[in-house]
Design a protein around this motif. Sequence first.
Motif, PDB file in Angstrom:
ATOM      1  N   ALA A 180       0.832  -1.206   0.000  1.00  0.00           N
ATOM      2  CA  ALA A 180       0.000   0.000   0.000  1.00  0.00           C
ATOM      3  C   ALA A 180       0.865   1.255   0.000  1.00  0.00           C
ATOM      4  CB  ALA A 180      -0.932  -0.014   1.202  1.00  0.00           C
ATOM      5  N   LYS A 181       1.926   1.235   0.781  1.00  0.00           N
ATOM      6  CA  LYS A 181       2.816   2.401   0.835  1.00  0.00           C
ATOM      7  C   LYS A 181       3.528   2.611  -0.502  1.00  0.00           C
ATOM      8  CE  LYS A 181       3.652   2.428   5.828  1.00  0.00           C
ATOM      9  NZ  LYS A 181       4.647   2.281   6.913  1.00  0.00           N
ATOM     10  N   LYS A 182       3.970   1.525  -1.118  1.00  0.00           N
ATOM     11  CA  LYS A 182       4.649   1.642  -2.412  1.00  0.00           C
ATOM     12  C   LYS A 182       3.693   2.175  -3.488  1.00  0.00           C
ATOM     13  CE  LYS A 182       8.162  -2.004  -1.814  1.00  0.00           C
ATOM     14  NZ  LYS A 182       9.334  -1.172  -2.139  1.00  0.00           N
ATOM     15  N   ILE A 183       2.459   1.707  -3.475  1.00  0.00           N
ATOM     16  CA  ILE A 183       1.493   2.153  -4.484  1.00  0.00           C
ATOM     17  C   ILE A 183       1.138   3.618  -4.260  1.00  0.00           C
ATOM     18  CG2 ILE A 183      -0.834   1.783  -5.409  1.00  0.00           C
ATOM     19  CD1 ILE A 183      -0.417  -1.227  -4.604  1.00  0.00           C
ATOM     20  N   HIS A 184       1.061   4.045  -3.008  1.00  0.00           N
ATOM     21  CA  HIS A 184       0.829   5.464  -2.745  1.00  0.00           C
ATOM     22  C   HIS A 184       1.986   6.309  -3.268  1.00  0.00           C
ATOM     23  CE1 HIS A 184      -0.180   9.226  -0.819  1.00  0.00           C
ATOM     24  NE2 HIS A 184       1.043   9.238  -0.307  1.00  0.00           N
ATOM     25  N   GLU A 185       3.214   5.851  -3.033  1.00  0.00           N
ATOM     26  CA  GLU A 185       4.379   6.584  -3.533  1.00  0.00           C
ATOM     27  C   GLU A 185       4.353   6.696  -5.051  1.00  0.00           C
ATOM     28  OE1 GLU A 185       7.717   4.486  -2.013  1.00  0.00           O
ATOM     29  OE2 GLU A 185       7.334   5.026   0.086  1.00  0.00           O
ATOM     30  N   LEU A 186       3.886   5.635  -5.701  1.00  0.00           N
ATOM     31  CA  LEU A 186       3.831   5.618  -7.166  1.00  0.00           C
ATOM     32  C   LEU A 186       2.744   6.531  -7.700  1.00  0.00           C
ATOM     33  CD1 LEU A 186       4.645   4.218  -9.901  1.00  0.00           C
ATOM     34  CD2 LEU A 186       2.888   2.511  -9.374  1.00  0.00           C
ATOM     35  N   SER A 187       1.601   6.572  -7.018  1.00  0.00           N
ATOM     36  CA  SER A 187       0.410   7.218  -7.569  1.00  0.00           C
ATOM     37  C   SER A 187       0.056   8.550  -6.930  1.00  0.00           C
ATOM     38  CB  SER A 187      -0.798   6.280  -7.421  1.00  0.00           C
ATOM     39  OG  SER A 187      -1.093   6.082  -6.039  1.00  0.00           O
ATOM     40  N   GLY A 188       0.410   8.709  -5.662  1.00  0.00           N
ATOM     41  CA  GLY A 188      -0.051   9.872  -4.911  1.00  0.00           C
ATOM     42  C   GLY A 188      -1.477   9.736  -4.417  1.00  0.00           C
ATOM     43  N   ALA A 189      -2.141   8.649  -4.757  1.00  0.00           N
ATOM     44  CA  ALA A 189      -3.532   8.439  -4.379  1.00  0.00           C
ATOM     45  C   ALA A 189      -3.635   7.783  -3.009  1.00  0.00           C
ATOM     46  CB  ALA A 189      -4.226   7.552  -5.419  1.00  0.00           C
ATOM     47  N   ALA A 190      -4.807   7.928  -2.395  1.00  0.00           N
ATOM     48  CA  ALA A 190      -5.129   7.088  -1.246  1.00  0.00           C
ATOM     49  C   ALA A 190      -5.286   5.660  -1.748  1.00  0.00           C
ATOM     50  CB  ALA A 190      -6.405   7.567  -0.572  1.00  0.00           C
ATOM     51  N   VAL A 191      -4.766   4.700  -1.000  1.00  0.00           N
ATOM     52  CA  VAL A 191      -4.740   3.305  -1.441  1.00  0.00           C
ATOM     53  C   VAL A 191      -5.568   2.458  -0.483  1.00  0.00           C
ATOM     54  CG1 VAL A 191      -3.276   1.296  -1.913  1.00  0.00           C
ATOM     55  CG2 VAL A 191      -2.455   3.611  -2.460  1.00  0.00           C
ATOM     56  N   VAL A 192      -6.416   1.602  -1.054  1.00  0.00           N
ATOM     57  CA  VAL A 192      -7.070   0.544  -0.281  1.00  0.00           C
ATOM     58  C   VAL A 192      -6.617  -0.765  -0.906  1.00  0.00           C
ATOM     59  CG1 VAL A 192      -9.230  -0.430   0.562  1.00  0.00           C
ATOM     60  CG2 VAL A 192      -9.053   2.045   0.183  1.00  0.00           C
ATOM     61  N   ALA A 193      -5.563  -1.350  -0.343  1.00  0.00           N
ATOM     62  CA  ALA A 193      -4.989  -2.596  -0.861  1.00  0.00           C
ATOM     63  C   ALA A 193      -5.748  -3.763  -0.244  1.00  0.00           C
ATOM     64  CB  ALA A 193      -3.509  -2.683  -0.532  1.00  0.00           C
ATOM     65  N   LYS A 194      -6.325  -4.596  -1.103  1.00  0.00           N
ATOM     66  CA  LYS A 194      -7.247  -5.632  -0.644  1.00  0.00           C
ATOM     67  C   LYS A 194      -6.519  -6.969  -0.482  1.00  0.00           C
ATOM     68  CE  LYS A 194      -9.626  -4.665  -4.294  1.00  0.00           C
ATOM     69  NZ  LYS A 194     -10.603  -4.565  -5.390  1.00  0.00           N
ATOM     70  N   GLY A 195      -6.505  -7.459   0.750  1.00  0.00           N
ATOM     71  CA  GLY A 195      -5.940  -8.774   1.011  1.00  0.00           C
ATOM     72  C   GLY A 195      -6.983  -9.869   0.910  1.00  0.00           C
ATOM     73  N   GLY A 196      -8.189  -9.553   1.369  1.00  0.00           N
ATOM     74  CA  GLY A 196      -9.282 -10.516   1.278  1.00  0.00           C
ATOM     75  C   GLY A 196      -8.954 -11.830   1.956  1.00  0.00           C
ATOM     76  N   VAL A 197      -9.292 -12.926   1.270  1.00  0.00           N
ATOM     77  CA  VAL A 197      -9.056 -14.260   1.843  1.00  0.00           C
ATOM     78  C   VAL A 197      -7.640 -14.753   1.579  1.00  0.00           C
ATOM     79  CG1 VAL A 197     -11.485 -14.904   1.658  1.00  0.00           C
ATOM     80  CG2 VAL A 197      -9.936 -15.417  -0.246  1.00  0.00           C
ATOM     81  N   ARG A 198      -6.835 -13.985   0.872  1.00  0.00           N
ATOM     82  CA  ARG A 198      -5.522 -14.474   0.443  1.00  0.00           C
ATOM     83  C   ARG A 198      -4.415 -14.241   1.470  1.00  0.00           C
ATOM     84  NH1 ARG A 198      -8.404 -12.931  -3.989  1.00  0.00           N
ATOM     85  NH2 ARG A 198      -8.492 -14.463  -5.686  1.00  0.00           N
ATOM     86  N   ILE A 199      -4.688 -13.508   2.524  1.00  0.00           N
ATOM     87  CA  ILE A 199      -3.728 -13.327   3.606  1.00  0.00           C
ATOM     88  C   ILE A 199      -4.151 -14.260   4.741  1.00  0.00           C
ATOM     89  CG2 ILE A 199      -2.682 -11.714   5.218  1.00  0.00           C
ATOM     90  CD1 ILE A 199      -2.049 -11.067   2.300  1.00  0.00           C
ATOM     91  N   ALA A 200      -3.200 -15.056   5.231  1.00  0.00           N
ATOM     92  CA  ALA A 200      -3.516 -16.047   6.261  1.00  0.00           C
ATOM     93  C   ALA A 200      -4.044 -15.372   7.521  1.00  0.00           C
ATOM     94  CB  ALA A 200      -2.274 -16.868   6.586  1.00  0.00           C
TER      95      ALA A 200
END
Length: 266
Positions: free
Chosen positions: A166-186
């Motif tokens: 999420a931090k890397k994507i914010h640095e890339l875009s400048g946007a607020a990021v909602v990074a979705k883990g969903g069921v894929r994070i233990a």
Amino acid sequence: MPKLALTIAGSEATGGAGAQADLKTFQARNVFGMAALTCIVSFDPRNDWNHRFVPVDAAVIADQIDAITGAYGPEALDTVKIGMMGTPATISTVAQALRDRPFANVILDPVLICKGQEPGAALDTDNALKAEVLPLATVVTPNHFESMSLSGMDAIDTEADLIEAAKKIHELSGAAVVAKGGVRIAGPDAIDVFYDGETLEVLRAPKVGDVAVSGAGCSLAAAIAAEIAKGATPLEAARAAKAFVTDAITVRVASNAPFDAVWQGD
């Protein structure tokens, strides 16, 4: 008069995802929705439910957006959710439309490729999205795969990994990021990470099942768009959208397809 929101996205014929899910979500969140279709996606029940993907002509996409923005001025329509685009040509068309008529709120669900498309198309689409639409986004909502692609990370296996993405994507875009883990994070919770450069918050809800549900990502981004259109901050919108989608997954709709779909009703 209700608040307004536009989705620029693909049609998904079974009704579980795409513009269909976006419009249902807008309605459920008490926002008047409109849609410009970028492609037609049809699952093929005779071929392992792969997608049959047909892009809408670029001029037709531009015409739809022109009609919508002509009907509703920027003082009424200031929020747009971007979903499936599918080709570099479509991405260029949408990006130009957004530059011609800037929106205050651009919620980007960075759909890179759908099952059944040629792998080579993914890289071209990925690069075009990063170059042309990501810089215009105010909120971006990548799923697990998209978070890896946008962040350049090889794996996202833990909550700490998702926070880093999420931090890397914010640095890339400048946007607020909602990074979705969903069921894929233990772990017992489905987690998403909100990060806007100042505020970091992990959004949690108990997992509902152990497989992804069609339309959850579309509906999350659309709910964020709806809440922002009504005046919420991105963080407030993300919290409300998380609760909404958790409920929509809980009352999911089954079919003959090998996946369930979210239901935005009671």
